[in-house]
Structure formats: structure tokens, C-alpha cells
Design a protein around this motif. Structure first.
Motif, PDB file in Angstrom:
ATOM      1  N   ALA A 239       0.824  -1.206   0.000  1.00  0.00           N
ATOM      2  CA  ALA A 239       0.000   0.000   0.000  1.00  0.00           C
ATOM      3  C   ALA A 239       0.856   1.253   0.000  1.00  0.00           C
ATOM      4  N   ASP A 240       1.948   1.251   0.751  1.00  0.00           N
ATOM      5  CA  ASP A 240       2.903   2.364   0.796  1.00  0.00           C
ATOM      6  C   ASP A 240       4.286   1.762   0.629  1.00  0.00           C
ATOM      7  N   ARG A 241       4.908   1.981  -0.539  1.00  0.00           N
ATOM      8  CA  ARG A 241       6.158   1.275  -0.842  1.00  0.00           C
ATOM      9  C   ARG A 241       7.305   1.729   0.045  1.00  0.00           C
ATOM     10  N   ALA A 242       7.299   2.993   0.474  1.00  0.00           N
ATOM     11  CA  ALA A 242       8.350   3.451   1.385  1.00  0.00           C
ATOM     12  C   ALA A 242       8.241   2.734   2.721  1.00  0.00           C
ATOM     13  N   GLN A 243       7.019   2.562   3.225  1.00  0.00           N
ATOM     14  CA  GLN A 243       6.831   1.848   4.481  1.00  0.00           C
ATOM     15  C   GLN A 243       7.166   0.366   4.325  1.00  0.00           C
ATOM     16  N   THR A 244       6.764  -0.203   3.192  1.00  0.00           N
ATOM     17  CA  THR A 244       7.075  -1.610   2.950  1.00  0.00           C
ATOM     18  C   THR A 244       8.577  -1.838   2.918  1.00  0.00           C
ATOM     19  N   MET A 245       9.310  -0.958   2.224  1.00  0.00           N
ATOM     20  CA  MET A 245      10.760  -1.097   2.169  1.00  0.00           C
ATOM     21  C   MET A 245      11.388  -0.856   3.533  1.00  0.00           C
TER      22      MET A 245
END
Length: 292
Positions: free
Chosen positions: A41-47
Motif C-alpha cells: 500500500a505504501d512502498r516506502a513503508q514496505t521497504m
């Protein structure tokens, strides 16, 4: 840079059957965690969660196996820094690009660079079949770039190619570094520990909101981090005694897995041109990894 000559230097088949199975498994795992990142949903948070998981595991690996040797220290630092650049490029690449179009370009552009680096820095010279492989990889990349010419050329292609350069850079550094380390688990741990820089950077900048990851997303991302850890751990293990170009090339068959995963789980369109391009890249990667 210099390194000892791989012990399989004179073998036409550069990877043992066991190594081939492991590296192909790593290819599937690598495509899987990239699919998790692309679908987050949020790639920065996922990374962020992926990096935290990998970094914590790296510290645990060093506690278990010991610190990397002093001889491999510069390679650990260089690889760790390159990986940080790589993860930043990955987030940017997936901000607007499909997994099925950007992942093959990023992964498919690296085997030729790795083979060149292995020739220059580790004496792993490539023959005619390898040169044909480079041509096939480039052809497949061109096909992917032209499949959705306007969007990929103007928005995503530069980021995908830059990601491919970073992949080649850390692969070469890791391939040489693990050979002088004498302790592949400790070497992996040292490289992976650098992934903690990302969460520490957010903390230093007091950007605490980025840590507010929904539990379900955090669980998926942590699983992706463990998959990424296993995938690259296998690759570093394989590069101890096998030429970097061969390992990298076989690993990049992950482009086929990525195209399938993108179609199955991310709703991406799997056109005939994309399938053909992925197969050509995979065939070229296999050729780069074969030497006579």
C-alpha cells in the motif's frame, strides 16, 4: 580489486546441479519479495519494514558466526552502501512502473555488467556463448522498452537501468568480498546490517509517522524481508566458488517469475510481447552463465 581464481574456472558447466537448484530457488524468492514491494500500500513503508527485518537478521548472523574478516571489511562497507542506493532506486522505480515491465529491465541489464566486471576484476573471461547472451539480454530489454514505449521510456526506463547498474555493482563487490572473507555467513551479516541505516535515518529525522505501518502490511513486508534475506544469502554462498557472471545470469531468470507473479497477483497484463521478451532475457542470462 583482485580475487583468487574460482576453483571451477576450467569447467564448461560453471554451476553444479545443486547450485543451479539453489540459485533458481533464489530467483523465485527474489521475484516474490519484489512483488510484495510492488503490491504494498505504501512502498516506502514496505521497504522500511523489509530493511529493518534484513538489518536485524544481519546483526543476528554476525552474533552467531562472528564478524567479517578484516580483509573483507572494505567490501562489506562498499556493498552495504551500494545496497542502500539500490533500495532507494527500487522504491522510485516501482512508484510508477509495473513489476512486469521494470523488473525485467533492472534485472536483465545486470548480467552483462556483472560478466564484464568479473572479467576485469576476477579473471572470469567470457566466450562466444556469453557474448551471444549479452545480445539476447539487450534484445529482450529493447522489446520490453518498446512494449509500452511512451511510459517506459519517459518515466521508468532510466530508473530501471540505474537499478540494474546498482545490482551489478553490489554483485561484483559481494562476489569478490565473500571469497576473501573466509566466513560467508559473517560476510552476509555485515552487509545486511547496513540495511538498518534506513530506519535509523528516519528516526534521526524524527519522521516517526513512517513507522505507523498497519499490522497486516507489516507482517507481509517482514515476510518479504526474510524471503529477500534467504534469496541473497544463497547468491552470496554460490559466488564463493562459482564465477559471478554465471550466478548472476542464472539468478536473472527471476524476470520470468516476476512477469507471472505480476499477472497473477497484481493484475498486470501479461501480453505476448512481454512473455517473449522475458523468455529472451532469461535465455540470454543463461548464455552469459555458460562458458567454453
Amino acid at each position: 580489486m583482485c580475487a583468487s581464481t574460482p576453483r571451477h574456472e576450467n569447467d564448461p558447466a560453471l554451476l553444479t546441479p545443486f547450485s543451479i537448484v539453489l540459485v533458481l530457488s533464489a530467483a523465485f524468492m527474489h521475484a516474490s519479495w519484489n512483488a510484495l514491494l510492488r503490491g504494498g500500500a505504501d512502498r516506502a513503508q514496505t521497504m522500511l519494514v523489509i530493511n529493518t527485518t534484513i538489518g536485524a537478521a544481519g546483526v543476528a548472523m554476525m552474533a552467531f558466526a562472528g564478524l567479517p574478516s578484516s580483509a573483507s571489511g572494505p567490501y562489506v562497507v562498499a556493498s552495504g552502501l551500494i545496497h542502500l542506493v539500490y533500495t532507494a532506486l527500487l522504491v522510485r522505480m516501482y512508484r510508477s512502473g509495473d513489476l512486469g515491465e521494470t523488473y525485467p529491465v533492472a534485472r536483465g541489464s545486470s548480467p552483462a555488467l556483472v560478466a564484464l566486471g568479473g572479467s576485469l576484476f576476477a579473471g572470469e573471461w567470457m566466450g562466444l556463448i556469453g557474448a551471444v547472451g549479452i545480445g539476447l539480454v539487450c534484445t529482450g530489454i529493447f522489446m520490453l522498452a518498446s512494449a509500452r514505449a511512451r511510459s517506459l521510456r519517459t518515466m521508468n526506463l532510466p530508473w530501471a537501468l540505474a537499478t540494474g547498474v546498482s545490482i551489478a555493482a553490489y554483485t561484483i563487490v559481494d562476489g569478490i568480498g565473500v571469497r576473501v572473507s573466509g566466513n560467508w555467513i559473517g560476510f552476509c551479516g555485515g552487509v545486511f546490517a547496513f540495511f538498518l541505516v534506513m530506519p535509523l535515518w528516519y528516526l534521526a529525522r524524527r519522521q516517526h509517522t513512517v513507522f505507523a505501518v498497519p499490522m497486516a502490511e507489516a507482517g507481509k513486508a517482514a515476510g518479504g524481508g526474510l524471503i529477500a534475506l534467504a534469496a541473497y544469502g544463497v547468491i552470496i554462498w554460490a559466488m564463493q566458488a562459482n564465477p559471478m557472471g554465471a550466478v548472476s545470469a542464472l539468478r536473472e531468470t527471476s524476470v520470468v517469475f516476476a512477469a507471472l507473479l505480476g499477472a497473477l497477483f497484481l493484475g498486470e497484463r501479461l501480453t505476448g510481447l512481454r512473455i517473449a521478451a522475458c523468455c529472451i532475457i532469461a535465455a540470454g542470462a543463461a548464455c552469459v552463465g555458460w562458458r567454453f
